[in-house]
Scaffold this active site. Structure first.
Site, PDB file in Angstrom:
ATOM      1  CB  SER A 258      -0.246   0.651  -0.603  1.00  0.00           C
ATOM      2  OG  SER A 258       0.791  -0.283  -0.774  1.00  0.00           O
TER       3      SER A 258
ATOM      4  CG  ASP B  95       0.506  -2.539   6.932  1.00  0.00           C
ATOM      5  OD1 ASP B  95       0.710  -3.038   5.820  1.00  0.00           O
ATOM      6  OD2 ASP B  95      -0.018  -1.425   7.110  1.00  0.00           O
TER       7      ASP B  95
ATOM      8  CG  HIS C  12      -1.052  -3.337   2.871  1.00  0.00           C
ATOM      9  ND1 HIS C  12      -0.066  -2.485   3.342  1.00  0.00           N
ATOM     10  CD2 HIS C  12      -1.139  -3.100   1.524  1.00  0.00           C
ATOM     11  CE1 HIS C  12       0.413  -1.771   2.330  1.00  0.00           C
ATOM     12  NE2 HIS C  12      -0.229  -2.124   1.232  1.00  0.00           N
TER      13      HIS C  12
END
Length: 306
Positions: free
Chosen positions: A107, A247, A274
């Site tokens: 991320s 995601d 995610h």
């Protein structure tokens, strides 16, 4: 598997780290950059299991978070991409691995990893960009699209509180949780290590709120205009892209990496959102470990042929 913990001194501050495996094993270590900005290493600790293949793994809490130095009085002028790049370089030097290492960023960590890689740092062998957008404009655009597919009462609650500035309300947090259950972590109940990270953000939201905002999709912090798209062609190491079919980092947010990085491959995990390293742990860790081994095998073959 042996582990050790320590602190890297960074000016007035300290970066906490944990090494799984032996840095003297002969295999280049994998350094894991957690997300947020403002998360902790807890939710990505699964990557530490790669050390079972004989490759050491370094997990750390970025300053402002977890077991590293907290600075709740610092503002947006302090919490910058350059600050976290300097911290990463300092950690690499402190660990004595600057001659050869791999990086994996999840991320925000992948955004930071890309920022690191475009500088072509000496010793970087490869980069894994996991569940990361190439720009915040793409991220917000896709988040709005995903939000529109939520039940109407959930989206109405989100909009109402964002407009009123009451994003600390219980109603808003409940609506946020509905989005997260679809697009952040689909494992029920939420794994303990993921919950620890969310709890840590709640305890000290300084970095997350300053750089991002009150939620994954309401981005009003200092990163709101961030983009790396026009610099991705500078990355000169092999890159593995990871994302989940569900995601919040949708294919559209990842596509510029695939289009622009010279040496790149992309794996999408069909049953993940995610956090494929949690949602499809074995498959995800296997993909990363295989990629790292292939990179080193290719480098060895290149040296041999020269």
């Amino acid at each position: 598997m042996n582990t050790r913990e320590g602190y890297a001194q960074f000016g007035e501050y300290r970066t906490w780290y944990k090494v799984a495996g032996d840095l003297g094993s002969g295999k280049a270590p994998l350094i894991v950059l957690h997300g947020g900005p403002g998360c902790t290493h807890d939710y990505v600790q699964a990557f530490g299991d790669i050390a079972r293949t004989g490759r050491p793994v370094v997990l750390y809490d970025q300053i402002g978070n977890g077991r590293s130095t907290h600075l709740p009085d610092k503002g947006a002028d302090f919490w910058t991409v350059d600050f976290f790049l300097s911290e990463l370089r300092n950690l690499i030097d402190d660990l004595g691995v600057s001659d050869g290492y791999h990086a994996l960023g999840q991320s925000w960590g992948g955004m930071l990893g890309a920022e690191f890689a475009v500088t072509r740092p000496e010793g970087l062998k490869s980069l894994v960009i996991a569940n990361s957008p190439a720009s915040m404009d793409l991220w917000v655009s896709e988040a709005n699209r995903l939000r529109a597919a939520l039940p109407s009462e959930v989206e109405e609650t989100l909009q109402r509180h964002e407009k009123a500035g009451t994003t600390d309300s219980d109603d808003y947090n409940a609506a946020v949780a509905a989005f997260y259950a679809r697009h952040v972590c689909r494992v029920v109940p939420m794994p303990a290590e993921v919950q620890r990270t969310f709890d840590a953000i709640a305890d000290d939201p300084t970095v997350y709120h300053t750089m991002n905002g009150p939620s994954e999709f309401h981005v009003i912090g200092s990163l709101r205009n961030w983009s790396i798209i026009d610099r991705l062609d500078r990355i000169d190491v092999p890159v593995l892209l990871i994302s989940g079919r569900h995601d919040e980092a949708t294919p559209a947010t990842v596509q510029p990496y695939a289009d622009t990085i010279p040496d790149v491959r992309w794996t999408i995990f069909e049953n993940s959102s995610h956090m494929p390293h949690v949602e499809e742990k074995d498959a995800c860790l296997s993909a990363v470990a295989s990629f790292l081994n292939e990179v080193e095998a290719g480098s060895a073959q290149k040296r041999k042929s020269n």
